[in-house]
Design a protein around this motif. Structure first.
Motif, PDB file in Angstrom:
ATOM      1  N   GLU A   1       0.835  -1.196   0.000  1.00  0.00           N
ATOM      2  CA  GLU A   1       0.000   0.000   0.000  1.00  0.00           C
ATOM      3  C   GLU A   1       0.879   1.259   0.000  1.00  0.00           C
ATOM      4  OE1 GLU A   1      -3.230  -0.388   2.935  1.00  0.00           O
ATOM      5  OE2 GLU A   1      -2.816   1.728   3.343  1.00  0.00           O
TER       6      GLU A   1
ATOM      7  N   GLN B   1       1.133   4.275  -2.797  1.00  0.00           N
ATOM      8  CA  GLN B   1       0.849   5.667  -2.430  1.00  0.00           C
ATOM      9  C   GLN B   1       2.088   6.554  -2.514  1.00  0.00           C
ATOM     10  OE1 GLN B   1      -2.286   6.755  -1.282  1.00  0.00           O
ATOM     11  NE2 GLN B   1      -3.168   4.741  -1.605  1.00  0.00           N
TER      12      GLN B   1
ATOM     13  N   GLY C   1       9.887  10.374  15.508  1.00  0.00           N
ATOM     14  CA  GLY C   1       9.931  11.763  15.920  1.00  0.00           C
ATOM     15  C   GLY C   1      11.337  12.309  16.122  1.00  0.00           C
ATOM     16  N   SER C   2      12.360  11.521  15.770  1.00  0.00           N
ATOM     17  CA  SER C   2      13.729  12.006  15.925  1.00  0.00           C
ATOM     18  C   SER C   2      14.194  12.614  14.604  1.00  0.00           C
ATOM     19  CB  SER C   2      14.654  10.857  16.313  1.00  0.00           C
ATOM     20  OG  SER C   2      14.948  10.094  15.160  1.00  0.00           O
ATOM     21  N   PRO C   3      15.296  13.368  14.643  1.00  0.00           N
ATOM     22  CA  PRO C   3      15.782  13.973  13.397  1.00  0.00           C
ATOM     23  C   PRO C   3      16.071  12.936  12.312  1.00  0.00           C
ATOM     24  CG  PRO C   3      16.854  14.974  15.282  1.00  0.00           C
ATOM     25  CD  PRO C   3      16.058  13.822  15.816  1.00  0.00           C
TER      26      PRO C   3
ATOM     27  N   MET D   1      14.233  10.763  11.160  1.00  0.00           N
ATOM     28  CA  MET D   1      13.081  10.577  10.280  1.00  0.00           C
ATOM     29  C   MET D   1      13.031  11.608   9.149  1.00  0.00           C
ATOM     30  SD  MET D   1      11.524   7.873  11.183  1.00  0.00           S
ATOM     31  CE  MET D   1       9.892   7.982  10.466  1.00  0.00           C
ATOM     32  N   ARG D   2      13.842  12.669   9.275  1.00  0.00           N
ATOM     33  CA  ARG D   2      13.847  13.666   8.198  1.00  0.00           C
ATOM     34  C   ARG D   2      14.417  13.114   6.913  1.00  0.00           C
ATOM     35  NH1 ARG D   2      16.477  18.071  11.868  1.00  0.00           N
ATOM     36  NH2 ARG D   2      14.880  17.933  13.465  1.00  0.00           N
TER      37      ARG D   2
ATOM     38  N   ASN E   1       7.968  10.888   2.867  1.00  0.00           N
ATOM     39  CA  ASN E   1       6.579  10.435   3.082  1.00  0.00           C
ATOM     40  C   ASN E   1       6.491   9.195   3.970  1.00  0.00           C
ATOM     41  OD1 ASN E   1       6.115  12.426   1.258  1.00  0.00           O
ATOM     42  ND2 ASN E   1       5.683  11.054  -0.444  1.00  0.00           N
ATOM     43  N   PRO E   2       6.957   9.278   5.196  1.00  0.00           N
ATOM     44  CA  PRO E   2       6.950   8.059   6.006  1.00  0.00           C
ATOM     45  C   PRO E   2       5.538   7.650   6.423  1.00  0.00           C
ATOM     46  CG  PRO E   2       7.629   9.937   7.327  1.00  0.00           C
ATOM     47  CD  PRO E   2       7.461  10.448   5.926  1.00  0.00           C
TER      48      PRO E   2
ATOM     49  N   SER F   1      -0.298   6.351  18.503  1.00  0.00           N
ATOM     50  CA  SER F   1      -0.483   7.285  17.387  1.00  0.00           C
ATOM     51  C   SER F   1       0.500   7.076  16.240  1.00  0.00           C
ATOM     52  CB  SER F   1      -0.479   8.736  17.873  1.00  0.00           C
ATOM     53  OG  SER F   1       0.819   9.178  18.130  1.00  0.00           O
TER      54      SER F   1
END
Lengths: 530, 353
Positions: B179, B183, B263-265, B267-268, B272-273, B292
């Motif tokens: 999926e 996307q 939520g850590s750097p 992930m930048r 589109n994670p 969440s």
């Protein structure tokens, strides 16, 4: 049933409205009418008449799971939801999957339970648990213990149905008014093509384009060709007077039925076959337009009580006529549409449905003066419409412009930062900003954007290094960074600690040249409020 | 450092005597201690001789003088405890420690994980360490050991924890990945770096032949343990480091990262994670929602309720001691079932699942 169970599960796993809509559309595109009817029924919050007492459910679970009661209760305490506890504790499905569809499940398995004796009902429930896999069992237990209670609002459901069935949204909304009996026939009526008679469905709105200060001279060179109106701060709405009554729709084609009864009542005096475009605003004690915050108290109320109706009356300020005498007038020039509108509205003599006045400006200097006057009235600026132009649909540049007031701004101190969403999930991009009240900083606005990606990254690093305290995803930071924030307006507010609510705040720039002490006082903002 | 604690320990002769009087394995400030054999199991403070059940940080702590562990897990311990004095033992190989015969047996938790069987004067105790009963292509399957006293973990000791099969979960994960690809998103799977990440890679390899050409992206924390598993001969999907490989776009790829990456750097770097979390706690809807993340997959390397109860029965133990986790419910349930049970307050259980 498996398909609907998967839909229910997937809806519960996401909070993104777009994704929920996609899931619903995919479901309704292929669902059989009999199942889809129950899906609509349950998604709208419909429920089956109570089939089991709570104690009966626990007894059945005791028997099926062979667990002691205290352990079932402890489990319930840990899960916090009865249907899910039943799902997790009932024995695993024995492989012979149900295989029936949703309508069959409800009609053949669930509804007949009511007429069985207690022992047979318990056996039937245990058999149902054994027949269904994880996701189906959860749905089954939800139906048995009450409703689906899922975050699908009517609006979302209507949009999904409209898209899946290719029927106009307003038709779906209208057909789902009142009780919906879950039968295949009812669903097919819902899916039927839109009625040939479209006089009571809304037309696409024409949206104005923004006009930059620098372009005013060139765009409005022949000022006499333009109609000048106030840009009010309310809800854009279309009012349809049809043979059966009155309909109000917002720009999202949301049906505002019942929310603004005084407007609907006044509009009954219009001849059927009229469609008006205008702005809904709240009125103050003198019948003038009140700040948006007053209107907000009305928006939330689906059925306003007498007290609220008296306290905050509303009006539709009409500025265009799209249909008159059953005729589509949209290709007519604005000049003629406005004349026809005036002929309809002015004789009504009501405060709840009024004509938008045309303004006069001899030249561009006077036009700029008019725009400044908007601020004193609490309006957003000016609307400029080509008198010879038709009523188009969507945001087509060239004939309708909005020339908004220059935004106002203050310098505020960053006090809290929260993680963003989506692409910005790893960055602290949600900021709470504060102004000085004496030697205290009082939060006045939350702002999300306006910084470049490079600035966002630098600020994120600074925030992580200067965090004083953390409350979940929100960090309290040292009050050192100053930002200039712009906003469209300021209203006095009892709900906000600061006493003011700012409209559309956003960061204009990072004032790294300023220290926190140089930031503005709360009084400055209070003085701008009305 | 170990010398500081010597005063706690009794002399070997004394303790052998004491063990017959009291417990073969007891709780000391340093950890679970066998006086008759003078060794600790998974001690949380430095000791002279430690028997280690597996390489997770809350079980294998640095500073002890000598470590005994299963040979299959030595590679992980060399990484986790650099420079430590490691004595490998084959599964089933019995060694003498003091008055005891000690052997290690597969626990099915992660590569090289072991139960510790201790026999002294005809009495048998088994310390389970962390374990599971579901098949796992990355480690030897749990082998039940008959014993008098079974010291079991209790991380998920509530009947609501009953794992779906990995066939189901991997199918869901594969669908999630597909999926994301459709996307234009990156499928990010958050999971524990040692054990679960490799299990997922191995299950995907085994169950999804159509994925064999994919190269899974790894967070830095995953690289070494994945290498160690590969050297141990575990078949997994191909992988490369996100940071080191010069990947231009992560779109359509599967990226495995530890939960702390959310939520850590880090992930930048991910375009589109779409973030999924793999954990036994994901069993409960409310927990999934509060976490969440975009998705939750129920994957755990711990025993679920049926596995706990089944393993306790398989052990034939008449007494059960429960360590880390939901000991209360398990202890009460077992006592009601006629199995003497009590809780042991260990300092284990730092790992998320």
């Amino acid at each position: 049933m498996k398909v609907f169970a998967e839909l229910y599960f997937a809806l519960g796993e996401t909070r993104a409205l777009g994704r929920k809509r996609e899931l619903l559309v995919d479901y309704f595109r292929v669902a059989a009418p009999a199942d889809a009817a129950y899906a609509v029924y349950f998604l709208r919050g419909g429920r089956l008449r109570q089939l089991y007492q709570r104690q009966e459910l626990l007894d059945a679970l005791l028997e099926a799971s062979a667990l002691p009661l205290w352990l079932i209760e402890d489990s319930y305490a840990e899960v916090g939801d009865l249907a899910e506890t039943l799902t997790l504790l009932a024995p695993e499905a024995d492989g012979a999957s149900g295989g029936q569809n949703l309508a069959q499940l409800v009609e053949h398995d669930l509804l007949p339970l009511k007429s069985m004796d207690a022992a047979a009902r318990r056996r039937a429930l245990i058999a149902l648990w054994r027949r269904h896999g994880r996701h189906e069992r959860l749905l089954l237990n939800k139906l048995i213990t009450g409703g689906l209670r899922i975050g699908v609002g009517d609006g979302l459901l209507h949009q999904a149905l409209a898209r899946a069935l290719e029927v106009p949204l307003s038709c779906i909304a209208e057909r789902l008014l009142g009780e919906f009996v879950p039968t295949a026939a009812a669903y097919l009526r819902l899916a039927a093509p839109a009625d040939a008679d479209t006089t009571h469905t809304p037309l696409p709105f024409y949206l104005a384009s923004a006009l930059a200060d620098a372009d005013v001279q060139a765009t409005l060179a022949a000022l006499g060709d333009w109609r000048i109106e106030w840009k009010l701060d309310g809800i854009r709405a279309q009012l349809i007077r049809h043979a059966g009554g009155v309909r109000l729709f917002s720009r999202g084609e949301e049906w505002l039925d019942g929310r603004f009864p005084e407007i609907e009542a006044a509009a009954l005096a219009l001849p059927p076959g009229s469609t008006l475009d205008g702005e809904i605003v709240a009125l103050d004690g003198r019948g003038s337009v009140a700040p948006f915050s007053a209107l907000q108290r009305r928006i939330g109320k689906r059925k306003p009580g007498a007290k609220l109706l008296a306290e905050i009356p509303v009006a539709l300020i009409a500025f265009d006529l799209l249909r008159g005498g059953e005729m589509d007038l949209r290709e007519q020039p604005l000049r003629e549409r406005v004349d026809a509108l005036r002929a309809l509205v002015e004789p009504l003599g009501t405060t709840s449905l009024r004509m938008m006045p045309g303004l006069h400006a001899a030249d561009h200097a006077e036009l700029a003066t008019r725009r400044e006057e908007a601020r004193a009235h609490g309006y957003e600026g000016l609307m400029l419409k080509l008198l010879a132009g038709p009523y188009r649909s969507g945001r087509v540049r060239g004939e309708w412009y909005k020339w908004k007031l220059a935004p106002r701004s203050v310098d505020a101190v960053l006090i809290y930062a929260g993680a963003g969403h989506g692409k910005r999930a790893s960055l602290h991009s949600d900021y709470t900003l504060a102004l000085w009240s004496g030697d205290k900083l009082v939060p006045v606005a939350k702002a999300y954007s306006g910084l470049s990606n490079a600035e966002l990254t630098i600020l994120d690093r600074w925030i992580r290094a200067h965090t004083l305290e953390r409350f979940g995803p929100v960090r309290v930071v040292e009050p050192l960074q100053v930002f200039e924030i712009a906003f469209e307006g300021v209203n006095l507010s009892k709900r906000h600690k600061s006493g003011v609510a700012v409209r559309f705040p956003r960061i204009l720039r990072w004032r790294s040249d300023k220290t926190a002490r140089d930031a503005d006082q709360l009084d400055t903002l209070l003085a701008m409020a009305r | 450092m170990a010398r500081v604690h010597v005063s706690f320990a009794r002399a070997p002769m004394q303790s052998r005597h004491a063990c017959r009087m009291s417990e073969l394995i007891e709780l000391r400030p340093e950890g679970l201690y066998c006086a008759a054999g003078d060794f600790y199991i998974d001690p949380w403070r430095p000791v002279a001789r430690a028997v280690i059940t597996h390489g997770h940080a809350d079980h294998a702590r640095a500073g002890s003088e000598r470590y005994h562990a299963a040979r299959a897990g030595i590679g992980l311990l060399e990484w986790r405890l650099p420079g430590a004095n490691l004595c490998p033992l084959d599964y089933g190989e019995s060694v003498r420690m003091g008055a005891c015969q000690v052997s290690l047996h597969p626990a099915g938790h992660v590569l090289g994980s072991a139960q510790v069987r201790v026999e002294c004067a005809g009495e048998v105790w088994v310390v389970s360490g962390d374990y599971k009963r579901a098949p796992d292509p990355t480690c030897a399957a749990f082998e039940p050991q008959r014993c008098d006293v079974f010291i079991t973990e209790a991380t998920f000791a509530m009947p609501i924890y009953r794992w779906p099969t990995m066939v189901e979960v991997i199918a869901e994960l594969d669908a999630f990945w597909t999926e994301c690809q459709a996307q234009g998103e990156t499928a990010v799977l958050l999971c524990y770096a040692l054990g679960k990440a490799q299990r997922v890679l191995a299950e995907l390899y085994a169950q999804c032949p159509h994925r064999r050409d994919e190269v899974v992206l790894l967070h830095g924390a995953m690289e070494t343990p994945v290498d160690i598993y590969r050297r141990a001969g575990i078949h997994m999907l191909k992988s490369e480091s996100l940071i080191g490989s010069g990947v231009e776009s992560t779109v359509g790829r599967l990226l495995i990262a530890p939960p702390s990456a959310a939520g850590s750097p880090f992930m930048r770097r991910v375009k589109n994670p779409k973030v999924a979390f793999a954990s036994g706690w994901m069993q409960v809807r409310g927990v999934r929602r509060r976490a969440s993340h975009d998705r939750g997959f129920v994957i755990s390397d711990h025993a679920d309720w049926p596995a706990l109860i089944g393993s306790i029965r398989d052990s034939g133990a008449t007494r059960v001691l429960a360590t880390h986790g939901r000991t209360q419910a398990l202890v009460r349930y077992l006592n009601e079932q006629g199995i003497r049970a009590s809780a042991l307050a260990t300092e284990l259980g730092g790992e998320d699942t």
